[in-house]
Design an enzyme around this catalytic site. Structure first.
Site, mmCIF file in Angstrom:
data_model
loop_
_atom_site.group_PDB
_atom_site.id
_atom_site.type_symbol
_atom_site.label_atom_id
_atom_site.label_comp_id
_atom_site.label_asym_id
_atom_site.label_seq_id
_atom_site.Cartn_x
_atom_site.Cartn_y
_atom_site.Cartn_z
ATOM 1 N N ARG A 200 52.285 32.776 33.049
ATOM 2 C CA ARG A 200 51.597 32.578 34.331
ATOM 3 C C ARG A 200 52.267 31.450 35.118
ATOM 4 O O ARG A 200 52.441 31.541 36.326
ATOM 5 C CB ARG A 200 50.118 32.248 34.060
ATOM 6 C CG ARG A 200 49.264 32.270 35.319
ATOM 7 C CD ARG A 200 47.802 32.026 34.987
ATOM 8 N NE ARG A 200 47.001 32.055 36.206
ATOM 9 C CZ ARG A 200 45.880 31.376 36.355
ATOM 10 N NH1 ARG A 200 45.439 30.598 35.393
ATOM 11 N NH2 ARG A 200 45.190 31.455 37.474
ATOM 12 N N ARG B 39 31.052 42.014 46.569
ATOM 13 C CA ARG B 39 30.890 42.932 45.429
ATOM 14 C C ARG B 39 29.543 42.691 44.750
ATOM 15 O O ARG B 39 28.838 43.641 44.378
ATOM 16 C CB ARG B 39 32.019 42.714 44.415
ATOM 17 C CG ARG B 39 33.352 43.312 44.838
ATOM 18 C CD ARG B 39 34.463 42.891 43.892
ATOM 19 N NE ARG B 39 35.705 43.628 44.142
ATOM 20 C CZ ARG B 39 36.921 43.145 43.922
ATOM 21 N NH1 ARG B 39 37.075 41.909 43.460
ATOM 22 N NH2 ARG B 39 37.992 43.879 44.154
ATOM 23 N N HIS C 276 38.246 32.126 42.349
ATOM 24 C CA HIS C 276 38.230 33.581 42.580
ATOM 25 C C HIS C 276 38.697 34.272 41.305
ATOM 26 O O HIS C 276 39.773 33.997 40.798
ATOM 27 C CB HIS C 276 39.166 33.930 43.742
ATOM 28 C CG HIS C 276 39.447 35.391 43.882
ATOM 29 N ND1 HIS C 276 38.463 36.317 44.141
ATOM 30 C CD2 HIS C 276 40.605 36.091 43.796
ATOM 31 C CE1 HIS C 276 39.007 37.518 44.217
ATOM 32 N NE2 HIS C 276 40.302 37.413 44.004
#
Length: 332
Positions: free
Chosen positions: A106, A169, A193
């Site tokens: 990452r 959502r 997020h």
């Protein structure tokens, strides 16, 4: 005389000034184009500029939109690899970035994207020094920090799309359970997020009626109705869509257009979007996380301070520590 000269008698010579409500989208992948079409359908700009490094795709997308001009109310749609095409934008939306390669860490992906942002952001700033930056690329909270650092902009003009979509959502899934339209279902997801986002169960309501007051176990492990599953579905939803169609695009495009509308029309609506949270909820580092922000023409003007439970605050601080752990390793 030409057909045009026969047909049209000029009354006033117009000076070709620049657009008044120009929006730029950087990156014409699935997300960038979903943002573009959603913005066009809302009539938010008098000029839309598209930028990308892949010239054929870029020109193709521009032509495809231009050919639909009859059905739109945006008089000018332009594109280019050169950032001069973005000049005098009021809002610049960043959707570009490198994708993770197989076996890539990452941190390595993040560093590669920093190098991409080191090219994009200075070019945007050069041509639109007064714009608002809206970062959409994931991980959005880190990229919003990177864009802020590179741009030199004040923090209120660098915005991350953050949990605006997570909250949408959540409200949709809540509405599905209750048989009520999501507009009438109120609930906020804040923080990072994605996987470690924080649902604020105490604020979940319909018509001002707190669901937590009706059902004190709401969102806990003891809840026999398993409302915690709603938040799990929010977290899993992007993965599910990616598994099924390869990427997400429409929902994030609509979410970004929602934010663009608030900015361009100076609506001063409150959105859960990513902003600098240093000094809030015991966070000590320069990190961007989603909190309820008052958004308008000048960017983020205010933050609504939520009353969070100690465990909710702890989750925010944990996210902040994780983000800072990555950010402090980045080479600018």
């Amino acid at each position: 005389m030409s057909v045009k000269e026969h047909l049209i008698h000029n009354v006033h010579k117009e000076e070709h000034g620049h657009a008044h409500n120009k929006i730029t989208v950087v990156g014409v992948g699935a997300v960038g184009m979903a943002c573009a079409i959603s913005i066009l359908m809302k009539d938010l700009a008098d000029e839309l500029a598209l930028v990308d490094v892949v010239e054929d795709k870029l020109r193709g997308e521009m032509l495809d939109l231009q050919h639909g001009s009859l059905f739109l109310r945006t008089p000018k749609i332009v594109s280019g690899k050169d950032y001069s095409v973005t000049a005098n934008s009021k809002l610049v939306i960043i959707t570009a970035g490198a994708r993770q390669q197989e076996g890539e860490s990452r941190l390595n992906l993040v560093q590669r994207n920093v190098n991409i942002f080191k090219f994009i952001i200075p070019n945007v700033v050069k041509h639109s020094p007064d714009c608002k930056l809206l970062v959409v690329s994931n991980p959005v909270d880190i990229w919003t920090y990177v864009a802020w650092k590179i741009s030199g902009f004040p923090k209120h003009r660098v915005i991350g799309s953050g949990c605006n979509l997570d909250s949408a959502r959540f409200r949709y899934l809540m509405g599905e359970r209750l048989g009520i339209h999501s507009l009438s279902c109120h609930g906020w997801i804040v923080g990072e997020h994605g996987d470690s986002s924080v649902p604020v169960w105490s604020g979940v309501n319909v018509a001002g009626v707190s669901l937590k007051a009706l059902h004190p176990e709401l969102g806990t492990d003891a809840d026999k109705e398993h409302w915690k599953e709603v938040h799990k579905q929010v977290v899993d939803s992007a993965y599910e869509v990616i598994k099924l169609k390869g990427y997400t695009s429409w929902a994030i495009g609509l979410s970004v257009a929602d934010l663009a509308e608030t900015v361009m029309k100076n609506l001063r609506r409150v959105h859960p979007i990513s902003t600098m949270v240093k000094g809030m909820y015991g966070i000590k580092d320069d990190v961007f996380l989603s909190v309820p922000c008052v958004l308008g023409y000048h960017g983020i003007t205010d933050v609504v301070m939520m009353t969070l439970k100690s465990e909710e605050e702890e989750k925010l601080r944990k996210s902040a520590d994780t983000l800072w752990g990555i950010q402090k390793e980045l080479q600018f």
